[in-house]
Design a protein around this motif. Structure first.
Motif, mmCIF file in Angstrom:
data_model
loop_
_atom_site.group_PDB
_atom_site.id
_atom_site.type_symbol
_atom_site.label_atom_id
_atom_site.label_comp_id
_atom_site.label_asym_id
_atom_site.label_seq_id
_atom_site.Cartn_x
_atom_site.Cartn_y
_atom_site.Cartn_z
ATOM 1 N N GLU A 82 -8.405 -4.507 5.059
ATOM 2 C CA GLU A 82 -9.706 -4.821 5.633
ATOM 3 C C GLU A 82 -10.393 -3.558 6.145
ATOM 4 N N THR A 83 -11.689 -3.494 6.006
ATOM 5 C CA THR A 83 -12.438 -2.288 6.375
ATOM 6 C C THR A 83 -12.643 -2.164 7.875
ATOM 7 N N ASN A 84 -12.611 -3.291 8.591
ATOM 8 C CA ASN A 84 -12.797 -3.235 10.042
ATOM 9 C C ASN A 84 -11.453 -2.927 10.709
ATOM 10 N N LYS A 85 -11.168 -1.641 10.855
ATOM 11 C CA LYS A 85 -9.886 -1.185 11.367
ATOM 12 C C LYS A 85 -9.705 -1.588 12.830
ATOM 13 N N ILE A 86 -8.441 -1.678 13.225
ATOM 14 C CA ILE A 86 -8.168 -1.937 14.639
ATOM 15 C C ILE A 86 -8.546 -0.711 15.455
ATOM 16 N N ASP A 87 -8.232 0.503 14.942
ATOM 17 C CA ASP A 87 -8.610 1.728 15.660
ATOM 18 C C ASP A 87 -8.481 2.931 14.735
ATOM 19 N N ASN A 88 -9.335 3.932 14.966
ATOM 20 C CA ASN A 88 -9.195 5.219 14.294
ATOM 21 C C ASN A 88 -9.532 6.364 15.247
ATOM 22 N N THR A 89 -9.256 6.156 16.546
ATOM 23 C CA THR A 89 -9.595 7.163 17.562
ATOM 24 C C THR A 89 -8.373 7.754 18.256
ATOM 25 N N LEU A 90 -7.221 7.111 18.154
ATOM 26 C CA LEU A 90 -6.052 7.545 18.903
ATOM 27 C C LEU A 90 -5.226 8.558 18.121
ATOM 28 N N ASP A 116 -3.827 8.944 12.236
ATOM 29 C CA ASP A 116 -4.503 8.573 13.492
ATOM 30 C C ASP A 116 -5.341 7.304 13.351
ATOM 31 N N GLU A 117 -4.737 6.272 12.764
ATOM 32 C CA GLU A 117 -5.465 5.018 12.657
ATOM 33 C C GLU A 117 -4.500 3.844 12.631
ATOM 34 N N VAL A 118 -5.041 2.685 13.019
ATOM 35 C CA VAL A 118 -4.315 1.425 12.945
ATOM 36 C C VAL A 118 -5.161 0.482 12.112
ATOM 37 N N VAL A 119 -4.589 -0.013 11.004
ATOM 38 C CA VAL A 119 -5.343 -0.843 10.068
ATOM 39 C C VAL A 119 -4.674 -2.203 9.963
ATOM 40 N N SER A 122 0.846 -1.189 0.000
ATOM 41 C CA SER A 122 0.000 0.000 0.000
ATOM 42 C C SER A 122 0.880 1.237 0.000
ATOM 43 N N ASN A 123 0.407 2.306 -0.630
ATOM 44 C CA ASN A 123 1.076 3.604 -0.548
ATOM 45 C C ASN A 123 0.125 4.670 -0.031
ATOM 46 N N THR A 124 -0.864 4.228 0.754
ATOM 47 C CA THR A 124 -1.861 5.153 1.306
ATOM 48 C C THR A 124 -1.941 5.069 2.828
ATOM 49 N N ILE A 125 -0.894 4.530 3.447
ATOM 50 C CA ILE A 125 -0.841 4.484 4.909
ATOM 51 C C ILE A 125 -0.117 5.749 5.363
ATOM 52 N N ILE A 126 -0.827 6.765 5.742
ATOM 53 C CA ILE A 126 -0.275 8.098 5.952
ATOM 54 C C ILE A 126 0.597 8.098 7.215
ATOM 55 N N GLY A 127 1.900 8.144 6.974
ATOM 56 C CA GLY A 127 2.836 8.045 8.088
ATOM 57 C C GLY A 127 2.999 6.612 8.559
ATOM 58 N N ALA A 128 3.242 5.706 7.616
ATOM 59 C CA ALA A 128 3.403 4.281 7.958
ATOM 60 C C ALA A 128 4.533 4.123 8.969
ATOM 61 N N SER A 129 4.237 3.517 10.101
ATOM 62 C CA SER A 129 5.233 3.463 11.183
ATOM 63 C C SER A 129 5.292 2.082 11.806
ATOM 64 N N GLY A 130 4.618 1.879 12.944
ATOM 65 C CA GLY A 130 4.685 0.604 13.635
ATOM 66 C C GLY A 130 4.016 -0.513 12.863
ATOM 67 N N MET A 131 4.510 -1.730 13.064
ATOM 68 C CA MET A 131 4.025 -2.856 12.274
ATOM 69 C C MET A 131 4.088 -4.136 13.103
ATOM 70 N N ALA A 132 3.091 -4.988 12.953
ATOM 71 C CA ALA A 132 3.074 -6.294 13.618
ATOM 72 C C ALA A 132 2.552 -7.332 12.648
ATOM 73 N N VAL A 133 3.014 -8.560 12.804
ATOM 74 C CA VAL A 133 2.643 -9.659 11.902
ATOM 75 C C VAL A 133 2.053 -10.791 12.725
ATOM 76 N N GLY A 134 0.940 -11.345 12.265
ATOM 77 C CA GLY A 134 0.310 -12.483 12.932
ATOM 78 C C GLY A 134 -0.944 -12.904 12.198
ATOM 79 N N ASP A 135 -1.489 -14.047 12.558
ATOM 80 C CA ASP A 135 -2.691 -14.574 11.900
ATOM 81 C C ASP A 135 -3.923 -13.980 12.583
#
Length: 464
Positions: free
Chosen positions: A176-184, A160-163, A130-143
């Motif tokens: 995925e449309t169900n984001k982890i968060d968009n409030t922080l 201000d979101e985690v996708v 993706s090239n639309t993660i504005i300020g791509a920073s922290g990352m985690a990998v898992g199922d």
């Protein structure tokens, strides 16, 4: 400088003890890409030695270093210069071919990408996820969705979101449309863990707005709800923090509850940070701040440096110029840690490090990036394990170290058997020495060797 290895000091009982020290810093590369800010390690090219990959924040390079098996590393062809502002790199098999691929974020061009490994350490294709993660920073990998494929969670610091992106098992990812968060505000770190032991991966997120930063837990409702949906806990783990870019779930005190190990790090003269242990007490988290000489903690890891079965804390510094850059806290059990021991004070902004048994000798070594100096450095763990009755051992040392030809021994009052072991574990030299007799290692190739005395204890020396 030549060193003398001291085998035994201040024996406290009828048996000696284990001692962990590190050899002085060795610079793997003093001219990395500009501002190395990300590091990871793993088996890249099919041999048995753990390699290193780094990402540079201003140089925009991903570099991997082949482990030669003798405490030296060789820079390989650059993986990419296409990502701008690299802040995270991971080695993970994303396409199920058993080879470790590279996954990286580019903060400045809002991108993250993966680079498939052909098994020999060739990364020939860049796949922009993706090239639309504005300020791509922290990352985690898992199922995340329990389909047996590794998915990716990523924080968009400036949006201000985690996708999260689902993986179909071939390295094709879907946002995925169900984001982890968009409030922080300004999420800087995300990690995945099954916090509540219900069989699905939950998320913990730390913010880095440098004003009232928080840590929040988001629980995945895949089980029992049936679909991935993240619900934030009603109570924050902690509030009022400064610059959380690094956090890890670890059982710090051995009570089987997952605690958080958290460091606050500032950039460019911001407020000083702290190293925290956030203990899960069953009804919330109790906060403990470690006493450390590092006033800008960058990355803390939980690893067993001294092979006593207890994981220790290793902390590096984001501070510029003079000051301690790398320290460790010995774990004495039950959540009790010794005062910090300084490993190094010669670097500038050692934001990130990797801890592995790089020389395959049974103890953990440290590779570390010095951001201000464009350095990739290495610290070899010279753990000395002593278990000889005091009647057989007084103060024993070998010197010079490093050496080109002869190794001398002091402290034995009888003949000794000496065995020299190479990096592959093969005995290449064995001899019984008389009192005061040296051993000739001039025919050994340059490298790092283990030396075993009387089949009972060992250390290492460097052959130049």
């Amino acid at each position: 400088m030549k060193h003398k290895i001291l085998f035994a000091l201040a024996l406290l009982s009828s048996f000696a003890y284990a001692q962990t020290t590190f050899l002085p810093k060795v610079t793997i590369n003093g001219t990395t890409g500009d501002a190395p800010y990300a590091i990871n390690s793993g088996l890249i090219d099919g041999d048995s030695f753990i390699d290193i990959v780094i990402g540079t924040n201003l140089g925009n390079t991903i570099e991997w270093y082949k482990n030669n098996g003798d405490n030296t590393f060789t820079l390989q062809p650059l993986v990419t210069t296409g990502l701008n502002g690299i802040v995270e790199v991971k080695l993970v098999d994303l396409n199920n071919d058993s080879y470790l691929d590279i996954l990286a974020t580019g903060y400045n061009n809002d991108s993250f990408a993966w680079y498939p490994n052909d098994g020999a350490g060739n990364f020939l294709t860049e796949n922009i996820i993706s090239n639309t993660i504005i300020g791509a920073s922290g990352m985690a990998v898992g199922d995340i969705n329990n389909d047996t494929h590794l998915d990716i969670a990523i924080s968009a610091y400036s949006n201000d979101e985690v996708v999260w992106f689902s993986n179909d098992g071939t390295g094709t990812f879907t946002l995925e449309t169900n984001k982890i968060d968009n409030t922080l505000n300004a999420p800087g770190a995300v990690k995945l863990k099954d916090i509540d032991n219900d069989g699905d991966l939950d998320a913990v997120v730390g913010t880095a707005a440098y004003s009232g930063d928080v840590i929040e837990i988001f629980r995945n409702d895949l089980i029992p709800g049936g679909t991935v949906s993240f619900i934030k806990d009603a109570t924050s783990v902690t509030t009022g923090k400064v610059g959380i870019f690094n956090l890890e779930f670890e059982d710090i005190d051995g009570d089987s509850n997952l605690d958080l190990l958290v460091s606050e790090v500032s950039y460019g003269g911001g407020p000083a940070g702290n190293l925290y242990w956030l203990e899960d007490n069953g009804s919330g988290f109790t906060e403990t701040a470690f006493t450390t000489s590092i006033n800008n903690p960058a990355l803390a890891q939980f690893k067993d440096l001294d092979n006593d079965g207890l994981k220790d804390i290793i902390l590096s510094s984001g501070k510029s110029n003079a000051g301690n850059d790398l320290v460790w806290f010995k774990n004495n059990g039950a959540g009790i840690f010794a005062a910090e021991e300084v490993i190094d004070a010669t670097q500038s902004q050692a934001f990130v490090h990797a801890i592995e048994d790089f020389d395959a000798d049974g103890d953990l070594d440290i590779a570390i990036c010095a951001y201000n100096e464009d350095d990739l450095n290495y610290f070899e763990n010279q753990k000395v394990v002593l278990s000889i009755p005091i009647s057989e051992l007084e103060t024993v040392s070998i010197y010079p170290n490093p050496t080109r030809d002869l190794l001398n021994f002091e402290g034995f009052d009888a003949t000794i058997k000496v065995s020299v072991i190479d990096a592959l574990g093969k005995e290449i030299l064995s001899k019984t020495l008389m009192i005061g007799e040296p051993i000739d290692v001039s025919q050994c190739d340059a490298g790092v060797y283990s030396i075993i005395l009387n089949d009972k204890f060992s250390t290492k020396f460097i052959k130049h």
